[in-house]
Each structure stands twice: as structure tokens, then as C-alpha cells.
Design an enzyme around this catalytic site. Sequence first.
Site, short mmCIF file in Angstrom:
data_model
loop_
_atom_site.label_atom_id
_atom_site.label_comp_id
_atom_site.label_asym_id
_atom_site.label_seq_id
_atom_site.Cartn_x
_atom_site.Cartn_y
_atom_site.Cartn_z
N LYS A 35 0.84 -1.20 0.00
CA LYS A 35 0.00 0.00 0.00
C LYS A 35 0.88 1.26 0.00
CE LYS A 35 -0.29 0.06 5.04
NZ LYS A 35 -1.18 -0.04 6.23
N ARG A 133 -12.31 1.12 13.07
CA ARG A 133 -12.24 1.77 11.76
C ARG A 133 -13.31 1.23 10.82
NH1 ARG A 133 -6.31 2.36 9.36
NH2 ARG A 133 -6.51 0.11 8.98
N TYR A 262 16.09 31.54 7.26
CA TYR A 262 14.92 32.33 7.62
C TYR A 262 14.87 32.58 9.12
CZ TYR A 262 13.04 31.54 2.94
OH TYR A 262 12.86 31.52 1.58
N MET A 335 12.09 25.60 1.37
CA MET A 335 11.17 24.85 0.54
C MET A 335 11.91 23.91 -0.41
SD MET A 335 8.16 26.12 -2.05
CE MET A 335 7.10 26.74 -0.75
#
Length: 411
Positions: A35, A133, A262, A335
Site C-alpha cells: 500500500k 475503523r 529564515y 522549501m
Amino acid sequence: MARAWIEVNLDAVAANYRAAVKLLRPGSRCMAVVKADGYGLGAVQVALVLQECGCQAFAVTSVEEGLVLREHGVKGIILVLGPSMRTEWTAALSSGLQLSISDQTSVAELDALAGKLGVRAEIHIKLETGMGRTGFPPTEMEKLASRLREAENLAVMGVYTHFARAAQRDRTYTERQYKVFLDATARLASAGVRPQWKHVCNSAAFLDFPDWHLDFVRLGTLLVGHLPGAGFHGRVTLRDPWAVKCRVLSVRRVAKGTCVGYQSTYRTGAETQLAVIPVGYADGFGLEPRLVPQGWVDLLKIIVKNLALMFGVVLGREKVSLCGRTVRVAGKIGMQLTILDVGLDECRPGDEVCLPLRRTSANPRLLRLYLREGRIFAERRLKEGFSRVDQEYPMLRDDPAGMNGKADTAD
């Protein structure tokens, strides 16, 4: 030339599979869970190499994941563990996927569709034993059995449940879930429904409860090289198939007290060199899951880590390996660009950096190279998809700066 890439060693995946199946109880088989794109490694590539190793059963979360495996030549059983939508059923049945059923209304609807298509829908019954679930509660066994007996186009292949706390050292809850499972399947059998297979074990339960291996064990974490938790060390020898790498873009020498990044959260403590690498949180670097502390020790670790960040000290994963030596991230991760404090040792553009990156957090745009027997066996890019290649693995490093020569052939 690739500035950043992921290496997936398929030989390591195969070795993990072989190590795991040696621990199987007689009569049980491995159902490989691939998965979430094979836990980030690449579901198709992982499933195909496991298929070569003899694995004949696979599990995914969604119909879409199962269809991708079929389209790329994965044979045998493909079980969809998660709930599926009615609009997906036709494609699923046409491709021979086995579906999980976890609610009463699905039984009659899937039976009717299978009859219309002229096929038998192979299903697994999901039992709710404590995960909270999806699944049938034990109180609905007789009602479910009645519906299944009336269904003419359903083949009940399996029945299973999912353990919520198998990786925890306190086994009480897991043992309670297993008892609920046994009681529920006994009630099904008394009502005339006897699935061909039973399966309950994930990777953690597989290691802790060998008597529960039943017909299948569902292994995912182990196959991709991770133990379920710290308490499982020494139980099985695994190889890590995952490595994330990039190259230094630029290097400059700076004085003591230089502010970096930053908000200037980092200040150099001495004269040093700052190296820029082409990865950041857009690539998944530095992203951490929001974990619930499992006790006071975990809580203390989280508190200490956040207190350290207030004073510009980064603890944990934000360290990387530069040409074999450990260096730290300087300041906040950007980023797409991140700064490293590499000290005064030699460092130049093109040097290779190995960095920690969570598999399921890695941006799919990153080039993935699949290695087998020391060669680049295949590669996958977001735009072009999966393609077979046949290159000597060291070629990727023949020209570290990526300026000329053979290195360009890997990209």
C-alpha cells in the site's frame, strides 16, 4: 545530471522477504502489503521483485492501487484492504481483484453487480474487533451469514481483522482482539459460512504471535526494512533498501557569528563553510508525523526537542552525511534549498550528501533509481513513469559535478 534522487535496492527487499518467510509457520503464506506506493519505495517495482521471489499474494488499500499492479504484470491474489466505492467495483472485478466487505448493504449490491457482469466476486470479510475503523461487529455474524448464503455470485475467500496495538509491548489488547476474532469466525461457521482463508497478523503480530500465522500473514513494514518498534530488535535481520541522496550546489566560507536562514535562527559558532543542497520540505525533507507520545519518555523527548529549537539547536533527523561524515543543517529547512554547516574540511560543489527522508513523505517528483546486483535496473520519474534501464550503478558517480562524461547517462 540528477541533483537529488532516491535509490531503492531491490536486492534488499528480496532479502527481507526471504528472511521473513523463514519464520512462517508451516501452512502459512506471506501476503505482501504494498500500500501507499509500496511504503514510498514503488509498489510496482517492489511487488514484481517479490513475485520473482515466490510471493503470490499482495494487499493494497484502494482499488486504484490494485489496478496499477495488475496493469504492470503483478499476478496472483491482490486484496483491497480498504473500503471501496461502488463506482470502482466493475473495474475491480474485471481485473480479478479481491475486495474487502465491511458493511451489510455491500453484500447484496456486489452480488447483483457480479451477476450482471457474469463473474464471481471474490471477497474477504473484514471483522471489527477493536481497531474502530471498518468491519462487521461480532453481533452481526448471523445476519451477515444469512445474506452471504443468499448471494449467488460471491465467493467468500477470506476473513480477517486488523490489530490496533500489536507493536506495543502490552499484549493484553491484542490478545483480546484475537479472541473476539476467533469467537466471530466460529459464529460464522456455525451459521454455515466458512471462508477459505483466515489472516490477522501484521508485521508486529507476525513476530510476536507465531501461533496466529493462520493461512496468511500480512507483511509490509518488515519487507521494506523496518522493524515494527524498538522492542523487536534482534528478532529478524533486515536490510534497508532506501537511500536519499543529493549533491552540493554551492559552498562559501563565512565568519563566526554569521546568521543563517529564515528568521536567522542559526548563528555560526566559529569560522566555517556553508553548503547549499537542492532539497527542502517540498521534497519531504524535515517533515515529521504528528506522533502521540507513548509514555513519559516519549513526551520528554518531544518537549526537549522543541525547547532546543527555541535556542537554534536542532535535534533528531536534521543531520545528514556528507562524503561519509555527519554534518548538521544550519537554520530552518527551506522549501527547495537547505543550508549545511560543513566545518572547514574539504567540501566542493557536486559532493554527495545522504539525508534522512521519510519514505511516505518523499515527493514523487524525485527521481527513483532501482538497483539490482550493483546495477541501475530501472528508474521512475513523475512525468515519464517507470522505465527499464541497464547501467552499472557506479556510473552515477563518475562525474560528481555533473559537468560532463558518463554521469549524464543516469538522468
